[in-house]
Enzyme design. Structure first.
Site, PDB file in Angstrom:
ATOM      1  N   ARG A  26      92.828  26.972 -37.913  1.00 23.39           N
ATOM      2  CA  ARG A  26      93.708  27.406 -39.012  1.00 23.39           C
ATOM      3  C   ARG A  26      94.012  26.273 -39.975  1.00 23.39           C
ATOM      4  O   ARG A  26      94.098  26.485 -41.187  1.00 23.39           O
ATOM      5  CB  ARG A  26      95.005  27.965 -38.412  1.00 23.39           C
ATOM      6  N   ARG A 120      80.921  41.243 -29.537  1.00 22.30           N
ATOM      7  CA  ARG A 120      82.387  41.367 -29.512  1.00 22.30           C
ATOM      8  C   ARG A 120      82.892  42.318 -30.609  1.00 22.30           C
ATOM      9  O   ARG A 120      82.302  42.408 -31.676  1.00 22.30           O
ATOM     10  CB  ARG A 120      83.016  39.980 -29.607  1.00 22.30           C
ATOM     11  N   SER A 163      96.858  40.858 -31.009  1.00 26.59           N
ATOM     12  CA  SER A 163      95.790  39.965 -31.438  1.00 26.59           C
ATOM     13  C   SER A 163      96.232  39.069 -32.583  1.00 26.59           C
ATOM     14  O   SER A 163      96.480  39.527 -33.697  1.00 26.59           O
ATOM     15  CB  SER A 163      94.547  40.755 -31.854  1.00 26.59           C
ATOM     16  N   GLN A 165      94.230  36.965 -33.865  1.00 27.39           N
ATOM     17  CA  GLN A 165      93.088  36.871 -34.788  1.00 27.39           C
ATOM     18  C   GLN A 165      93.168  37.973 -35.836  1.00 27.39           C
ATOM     19  O   GLN A 165      92.914  37.742 -37.021  1.00 27.39           O
ATOM     20  CB  GLN A 165      91.777  36.943 -34.005  1.00 27.39           C
ATOM     21  N   ASP A 291      94.357  33.547 -22.469  1.00 29.23           N
ATOM     22  CA  ASP A 291      93.226  32.623 -22.311  1.00 29.23           C
ATOM     23  C   ASP A 291      93.302  31.847 -20.989  1.00 29.23           C
ATOM     24  O   ASP A 291      92.333  31.193 -20.601  1.00 29.23           O
ATOM     25  CB  ASP A 291      93.179  31.630 -23.478  1.00 29.23           C
ATOM     26  N   LYS A 318      86.318  39.014 -24.327  1.00 31.76           N
ATOM     27  CA  LYS A 318      86.314  37.594 -24.694  1.00 31.76           C
ATOM     28  C   LYS A 318      84.870  37.067 -24.701  1.00 31.76           C
ATOM     29  O   LYS A 318      83.934  37.846 -24.748  1.00 31.76           O
ATOM     30  CB  LYS A 318      87.222  36.808 -23.741  1.00 31.76           C
ATOM     31  N   ARG A 322      85.605  38.602 -18.872  1.00 31.14           N
ATOM     32  CA  ARG A 322      86.226  37.643 -17.943  1.00 31.14           C
ATOM     33  C   ARG A 322      86.735  38.300 -16.664  1.00 31.14           C
ATOM     34  O   ARG A 322      86.898  37.614 -15.649  1.00 31.14           O
ATOM     35  CB  ARG A 322      87.345  36.868 -18.657  1.00 31.14           C
TER      36      ARG A 322
HETATM   37  C1  S3P Z   1      93.090  33.218 -30.643  1.00 31.48           C
HETATM   38  C2  S3P Z   1      93.694  34.401 -30.302  1.00 31.48           C
HETATM   39  C3  S3P Z   1      93.427  35.086 -29.023  1.00 31.48           C
HETATM   40  C4  S3P Z   1      92.767  34.155 -28.028  1.00 31.48           C
HETATM   41  C5  S3P Z   1      91.636  33.371 -28.637  1.00 31.48           C
HETATM   42  C6  S3P Z   1      92.142  32.517 -29.774  1.00 31.48           C
HETATM   43  C7  S3P Z   1      93.416  32.640 -31.957  1.00 31.48           C
HETATM   44  O1  S3P Z   1      92.575  36.180 -29.255  1.00 31.48           O
HETATM   45  O2  S3P Z   1      92.314  34.881 -26.916  1.00 31.48           O
HETATM   46  O3  S3P Z   1      91.037  32.531 -27.660  1.00 31.48           O
HETATM   47  O4  S3P Z   1      93.186  31.431 -32.165  1.00 31.48           O
HETATM   48  O5  S3P Z   1      93.929  33.390 -32.785  1.00 31.48           O
HETATM   49  P1  S3P Z   1      93.071  37.574 -29.866  1.00 31.48           P
HETATM   50  O6  S3P Z   1      93.489  37.385 -31.253  1.00 31.48           O
HETATM   51  O7  S3P Z   1      91.898  38.478 -29.758  1.00 31.48           O
HETATM   52  O8  S3P Z   1      94.207  37.992 -29.028  1.00 31.48           O
END
Ligand code: S3P
Length: 408
Positions: A26, A120, A163, A165, A291, A318, A322
């Site tokens: 970020r 994914r 999420s 992300q 994670d 993931k 996992r």
């Molecule tokens: C992350 C968010 C998580 C995490 C990933 C990194 C991020 O995923 O599992 O390793 O940096 O925003 P999700 O957004 O799918 O929950």
């Protein structure tokens, strides 16, 4: 690469872990669209974060990676059209966040990834971005994603899943959208908030300006040594300079509930060998340690009693599945474990025996298994271990440094 892992019965000392991966991605992205040169200390120079940096370079951003990483910002509207597809490698964060960044540009772009990333789910970012007016063509809502730069409008969006992300993709797109955007978490405080925090740091809602950034050590990398310390550090093991954002530290809650001897002082975590007992992880805790669940299963395997993990269906999406990966590899180590649709059930307490293990090309599976094998009886091998370079390139050099003291 296959590595041999020789068990240890004692570790001690102290260590620092590499910079936080989520914050590094970020920081680089926001610095790229800020005005001026952002200086970052603690930037993680690993494969995943370099995927982000290399994509940004193709968008015209100059980036010097080093002790102090310098990102030469091009301003909100200064990115250049890429000359070829942007390769996100293994990194879901790169692909999903860049989808948000690129949806509202005045040029088109294509996001590609490795075999794992192509499997994914991307519907989770495509759906809200399309609501904002984005045009994205994909292969059954998976990568590659072809993004046609479009005019965007703000949305009021309720996320259907936990999420960070997805939230971050929407927030990045909102910088280019007309009108206000609001994103609602499925439950408050359950996804990491680094994008929001960094946006504020860069001056949002005013134009983003270069800022100094200090990135702490990655809690997700520290997690491997927290568990190893609970298994083997009779005299204690200290992990220093770790980021302790509460949206990331559910593992500490879980391990303390198991009787783990863990002391936090500032940004240091001191752990001591502990007799662990089983606990349950449910949907209220799983997102805060998503994670860390692979390494948590190792603690559960050594804990007396039955540990149930639920509310963690996301683990199937993931870098590998996992749930399947940990279930099959821990079974090889002699652990009584079964997979469920949204977690695992682990009957712990029996000694683990060395085995021939496979990382499933997933960095967090590789490191979790390496910790398990270090605390097992008898040597193990770990196939496809190179994938640790995704988040922790020096991982395998750490354990020998912690075992220099005489064995007890
Ligand atoms: C992350 C968010 C998580 C995490 C990933 C990194 C991020 O995923 O599992 O390793 O940096 O925003 P999700 O957004 O799918 O929950």
């Amino acid at each position: 690469m296959t590595v041999e892992i020789i068990p240890k019965n004692y570790i001690s000392g102290s260590l620092t872990v590499p910079g936080d991966k989520s914050i590094s991605h970020r920081a680089a992205i926001l610095a790229a669209i800020a005005e001026g040169i952002t200086e970052i200390s603690g930037f993680l120079p690993a494969e995943d974060t370099m995927s982000t940096v290399n994509c940004l370079r193709q968008l015209g951003v100059e980036a010097e990676i080093g002790e102090i990483t310098r990102i030469h910002g091009r301003g909100l509207h200064g990115l250049l059209p890429p000359q070829k597809p942007l390769n996100c490698g293994n990194s879901g964060t790169t692909m999903r966040l860049l989808a948000g960044l690129l949806a509202g540009q005045v040029f088109d772009s294509v996001l590609i990834g490795d075999e794992s990333l192509q499997k994914r789910p991307m519907a989770r970012v495509i759906a809200p971005l399309e609501l904002m007016g984005a045009k994205i063509k994909s292969k059954k809502e998976k990568a590659p994603m072809e993004i046609t730069g479009s005019r965007l409008k703000g949305i009021n969006y309720q996320m259907p899943l936990h999420s960070a992300q997805v939230k971050s993709a929407i927030l990045l797109a909102s910088l280019y959208a007309k009108g206000k955007t609001t994103v609602h978490d499925l439950a408050p405080g359950m996804t990491r908030n680094h994008t929001e925090e960094l946006l504020k740091h860069f001056g949002h809602p005013n134009p983003l300006k270069a800022r100094e950034i200090r990135i702490p050590g990655d809690f997700s990398s520290a997690a491997f040594f927290i568990v190893l310390g609970l298994l083997l550090a009779k005299d204690g093991l200290t992990i220093e300079n770790v980021g302790l954002n509460p949206t990331r530290t559910g593992l500490l809650t879980a391990l303390c509930a198991m009787g783990g001897n863990i002391q936090i002082s500032g940004n240091s975590i001191l752990v001591r060998k502990s007799d662990l007992t089983a606990t349950n992880i449910d949907k209220n805790l799983a997102p805060l340690m998503i994670d860390e669940i692979p390494i948590f299963t190792i603690a559960a395997a050594f804990a007396t009693g039955t540990t149930t993990i639920s509310g963690a269906a996301e683990l199937a999406h993931k870098e590998s599945n996992r749930i399947q990966a940990m279930t099959s590899e821990l079974t090889k180590l002699g652990v009584n474990i079964s997979a469920t649709a949204d977690g695992m059930i682990i009957h712990g307490g029996a000694p683990l025996k060395g085995a021939n293990l496979d990382s499933h090309n997933d960095h967090r599976i590789a490191m979790s298994l390496a910790i398990a094998a270090t605390a097992a009886d008898g040597a193990s091998t770990l196939k496809n271990a190179d994938c640790i370079k995704i988040s922790y390139p020096d991982f395998f050099s750490v354990i020998p440094r912690l075992t220099r003291n005489p064995q007890m």
